[in-house]
Design an enzyme around this catalytic site. Structure first.
Site, PDB file in Angstrom:
ATOM      1  N   LYS A   1       1.118   4.070  -2.977  1.00 46.70           N
ATOM      2  CA  LYS A   1       0.743   5.493  -2.685  1.00 46.70           C
ATOM      3  C   LYS A   1       1.997   6.587  -2.886  1.00 46.70           C
ATOM      4  CE  LYS A   1      -3.446   5.024  -1.803  1.00 46.70           C
ATOM      5  NZ  LYS A   1      -4.547   5.439  -2.764  1.00 46.70           N
TER       6      LYS A   1
ATOM      7  N   TYR B   1       0.680  -1.015   0.134  1.00 46.42           N
ATOM      8  CA  TYR B   1       0.051  -0.135   0.023  1.00 46.42           C
ATOM      9  C   TYR B   1       0.913   1.155   0.017  1.00 46.42           C
ATOM     10  CZ  TYR B   1      -3.731   3.204   1.394  1.00 46.42           C
ATOM     11  OH  TYR B   1      -4.600   4.163   1.680  1.00 46.42           O
TER      12      TYR B   1
END
Length: 248
Positions: A159, A155
């Protein structure tokens, strides 16, 4: 044209959470909003909510990890409205695990949805934006793309990559009056966080200088500003919406 009135906005992950809030806020400001997500039923509910408040919205089922669905969806939007002015890349997933135990499939799914999806959508809408010499692309990244997070290597990487994508594309298209920016939320109160133990939520709140967790509307209002005519001299920026957890 002030604000976002009369603009056509495509919002991914619009069936719930931050995406839903972005769609509601843009529609209330006068934009025509195309709602995209994998759950058609939830999208229809959001579209009906917008319609009940006098706004205009259409639901379009789309999995941003599927390139063919992206191409077909953008083609359908252009056929319906003739343009896409605003793209909000919000759709995202998590598959948390310590890096030593993380399956390749969990890595791939998060990267494909959170990073490759926005790349493909940006490509798909770019031709129309270049032709009209106006566009706003807003990528929803995360504070964890800036500071990292244990158990979220996939994740956080997706990002962080989205921030890099934002800056690279901003440099490529700025001469055509297209801005590309990112919004990086911190601790935001969502359906997912409401299930956390109260002790953990209190610890989260105490870590925020403003003394509270954020709301989906805090993020959506930042998105609305970056999508507006008034934000025309801002590009390649990462707007932190985190209550002061990360400064500078």
């Amino acid at each position: 044209m002030p604000g976002v009135e009369g603009r056509v906005a495509l919002v991914t992950g619009a069936s719930q959470g931050i995406g839903r809030a972005c769609a509601l806020v843009l529609a209330s400001a006068g934009a025509k909003v195309v709602l995209c997500a994998r759950n058609q039923e939830k999208l229809q509910e959001v579209a009906a909510e917008i319609g009940s408040k006098g706004g205009e919205a259409e639901a379009l089922k789309m999995d941003v990890a599927n390139e063919e669905e992206i191409k077909a969806g953008v083609k359908a939007i252009l056929a319906r409205f003739g343009k896409i002015d605003i793209l909000v890349n919000n759709a995202g997933v998590t598959r948390d695990q310590l890096v030593l135990r993380m399956k390749r499939s969990d890595w791939d799914e998060v990267i494909n949805t959170n990073l490759t999806g926005p790349f493909l959508l940006t490509q798909a809408v770019m031709g129309a934006m270049l032709k009209q010499r106006w566009g706003r692309i807003i990528n929803i990244t995360s504070i964890f793309g800036q500071i990292g997070q244990a158990g979220q290597a996939n994740y956080a990487s997706s990002k962080a990559g989205l921030i890099g994508l934002t800056m690279a594309v901003a440099r490529e298209v700025s001469s055509r009056n297209i801005t590309v920016n990112a919004v990086a939320p911190g601790w935001i109160e969502t359906a997912m966080t409401t299930t956390l133990p109260e002790e953990l939520k209190e610890k989260m709140r105490n870590s925020v200088p403003l003394g509270r967790t954020g709301t989906d509307l805090d993020v959506a209002n930042a998105v609305k500003f970056l999508a507006s005519e008034e934000a025309g001299y801002i590009t390649g920026e990462v707007l932190k919406v985190n209550g002061g957890i990360l400064m500078g």
